[in-house]
Design an enzyme around this catalytic site. Structure first.
Site, PDB file in Angstrom:
ATOM      1  N   GLU A  47       0.795  -1.221   0.000  1.00  0.00           N
ATOM      2  CA  GLU A  47       0.000   0.000   0.000  1.00  0.00           C
ATOM      3  C   GLU A  47       0.840   1.290   0.000  1.00  0.00           C
ATOM      4  O   GLU A  47       0.821   2.073   0.951  1.00  0.00           O
ATOM      5  CB  GLU A  47      -0.961   0.009   1.190  1.00  0.00           C
TER       6      GLU A  47
ATOM      7  N   GLU B 287      -5.483  -8.459   1.003  1.00  0.00           N
ATOM      8  CA  GLU B 287      -6.125  -8.034   2.251  1.00  0.00           C
ATOM      9  C   GLU B 287      -7.601  -7.780   1.983  1.00  0.00           C
ATOM     10  O   GLU B 287      -7.969  -7.128   1.004  1.00  0.00           O
ATOM     11  CB  GLU B 287      -5.516  -6.735   2.817  1.00  0.00           C
TER      12      GLU B 287
END
Length: 518
Positions: free
Chosen positions: A199, A421
């Site tokens: 991320e 995720e």
């Protein structure tokens, strides 16, 4: 183990060109995956994920030095209740127990990150005690027949490198490649899948533009510089890993949103969605998988100096071919060119780390939007159910997202997709007998897995799913106030208790299928 294989042919723009933003509409038609048993393809991987700073603890043991999160957590008001990761879930000392827990959940693979601040604490000097911990963890996983999936960077930049300029400084990308080399030399013989960054949107824009994550800086220019150098570091690391681990599957994990215009017939709202999508999704997708920044975004941020940072050869490095793209998805968003009238409209950040809550008792801190050019992009509620983070539950967004990435980015390149995720925080209640029944989390996982299978049925080459998270942990600026785990952690005793959702997910992993809804 190599996960790459020929991809699905798809309609797409030519490599090296930007993919234009085309708004889509939420899926409204029911599919055959709505309520019955849903089987997944043979060989589909089931896993769970954690991150080093969130679970390891041992913050000052065996040569580990401060990361930016250790320093940030000491800033008054930066982290809820002044929490930090010095002990966290004590995974550093309890990894034997935790791997046995993974085995009991029938996990095929475990996605974890290594701590740069533990392995190369000052950014330059190797700490062999830190490497030894990860070597022991990998051996424990292999002994339990669980595939190690290693992420090199989940936000724990050594503080020494931050003091030298951090990610806005170009040199940090080269130090990251050095760190990748150290880890490859130590573990490439046993780790089959490597992720460079987790991320980078959060690292760049929450850390250097919004100020809500470490290191807490609030500059649009620095956020864009950090974004570019994070991606440069990714490319350099892939190049390094490819040399030292030629059989490994290599990739990056990005967090995504699905940006919908509130009024699809309003050109202003459509443009707001374009800008939101560009600054969240395409600013990373296009350089990594197409070798070019989106032209519309370069125009939007022309006054902030991004173009001046791009040197000859940078985009070729950033777009070094990868085998795996990790997709992190928690929710989408509806945006408009005009503010929402309702009081308390959310700040528009998405994903597990767009902080929307603050400790009201703490000193005020300067923060701002994570979007470097936020003017005229306003989030609106759809009135959907929300998690304990205040995020709307939007599983159909995952279907649209995966199909879009397959068609426009990964399919023609043979790049495999994994949902690395997905999960939800809810206010879990411990029953008198010590159990935790969390039907909301089961419903969340069930709906998103069905949406994932819809995407596979539509042609998306998705080969695995990682629940976030294996266990409750340090939730960054929200400290220990939010729980995402399949397993409850009592932070006073470190006792682990598998929740109802954990038992449900274990059955899914064992059967390679989501059961029919009761």
């Amino acid at each position: 183990m190599t996960l790459s294989m020929p991809g699905i042919a798809a309609r797409t723009a030519a490599p090296g060109t930007a993919v234009p933003f085309t708004p889509t509409s939420p899926l409204v038609q029911a599919t055959r995956n709505t309520s019955g048993r849903v089987a997944f393809p043979d060989g589909f991987l089931w896993g769970a994920a954690t991150a080093a700073y969130q679970v390891e603890g041992a913050g000052s043991e065996d040569g580990r030095l401060d990361s930016i999160w250790d320093v940030f957590a000491r800033v008054p008001g930066a982290v809820h209740h002044g929490d930090d990761g010095m002990v966290a879930c004590d995974h550093y000392h309890r990894y034997h127990e935790d791997v046995a827990l993974m085995k009991s959940l029938h996990l095929d693979t475990y996605r974890f990150s290594t701590s740069w601040a533990r392995v190369v604490p000052d950014g330059r000097t190797v700490n062999h005690k830190g490497i030894d911990f990860y070597s022991r963890l990998v051996d424990e996983l292999l002994g339990a027949d669980i595939m190690p999936w290693l992420t090199l960077y989940h936000w724990d930049l050594p503080q020494a490198l931050e003091e030298a300029g951090g990610w806005p400084a170009r040199d940090t990308a080269y130090r990251f490649a050095d760190y990748a080399e150290v880890m490859a030399d130590a573990l490439a013989d046993r780790v089959p899948v490597w992720t460079t960054l987790n991320e980078p949107w959060c690292s760049a824009f929450l850390g250097y533009t919004a100020g809500v994550h470490a290191p807490g800086r609030t500059s649009p220019e620095l956020g864009l510089a950090a974004a570019h150098h994070l991606m440069l570091g990714h490319g350099l690391a892939v190049e390094t890993l490819r040399e030292r681990a030629p059989q490994a599957s290599l990739g990056i994990t990005l967090n995504f949103t699905v940006s919908d215009p509130v009024d699809p017939d309003s050109p202003a709202d459509v443009d707001a969605a374009r800008r939101d999508d560009g600054m969240f999704n395409r600013i990373f997708l296009d350089p990594v998988l197409r070798g070019a920044y989106p032209q519309d975004i370069l125009v939007d941020v022309a006054h902030l100096g991004l173009a001046e940072l791009i040197r000859p050869g940078d985009l070729e490095l950033i777009s070094t071919p990868i085998d795996v793209l990790g997709v992190n998805y928690y929710n989408g968003g509806a945006v408009s060119a005009t503010p929402e009238a309702a009081a308390g409209a959310q700040d528009g950040t998405a994903g597990p780390d767009g902080v929307r809550e603050h400790d009201d008792s703490a000193p005020a801190r300067e923060t701002r939007s994570p979007n470097p050019v936020p003017e005229g992009v306003y989030p609106h509620s759809r009135g959907l159910p929300t998690t304990d983070m205040g995020w709307e539950v939007q599983p159909e967004g995952l279907t649209r997202l995966l199909v879009r990435i397959q068609e426009d980015y990964t399919g023609p390149r043979g790049t495999a997709l994994f949902v690395t995720e997905n999960g939800a925080a809810y206010p879990d209640v411990v029953e008198q007998d010590g159990t935790v029944d969390d039907p909301d989390r089961i419903a969340f996982l069930d709906a998103h897995l069905r949406a994932l299978k819809d995407a596979i049925d539509a042609g998306a080459d998705v080969r695995g799913y990682f629940a976030w998270s294996l266990m409750d942990n340090f939730e960054w600026a929200l400290g220990y106030s939010k729980r995402f785990g399949l397993t409850r952690v009592d932070y006073e005793t470190q006792e682990r208790t598998v929740k109802s959702s954990g038992r449900w997910y274990a059955d899914v992993a064992r059967d390679n299928a989501v059961p029919a809804r009761g």
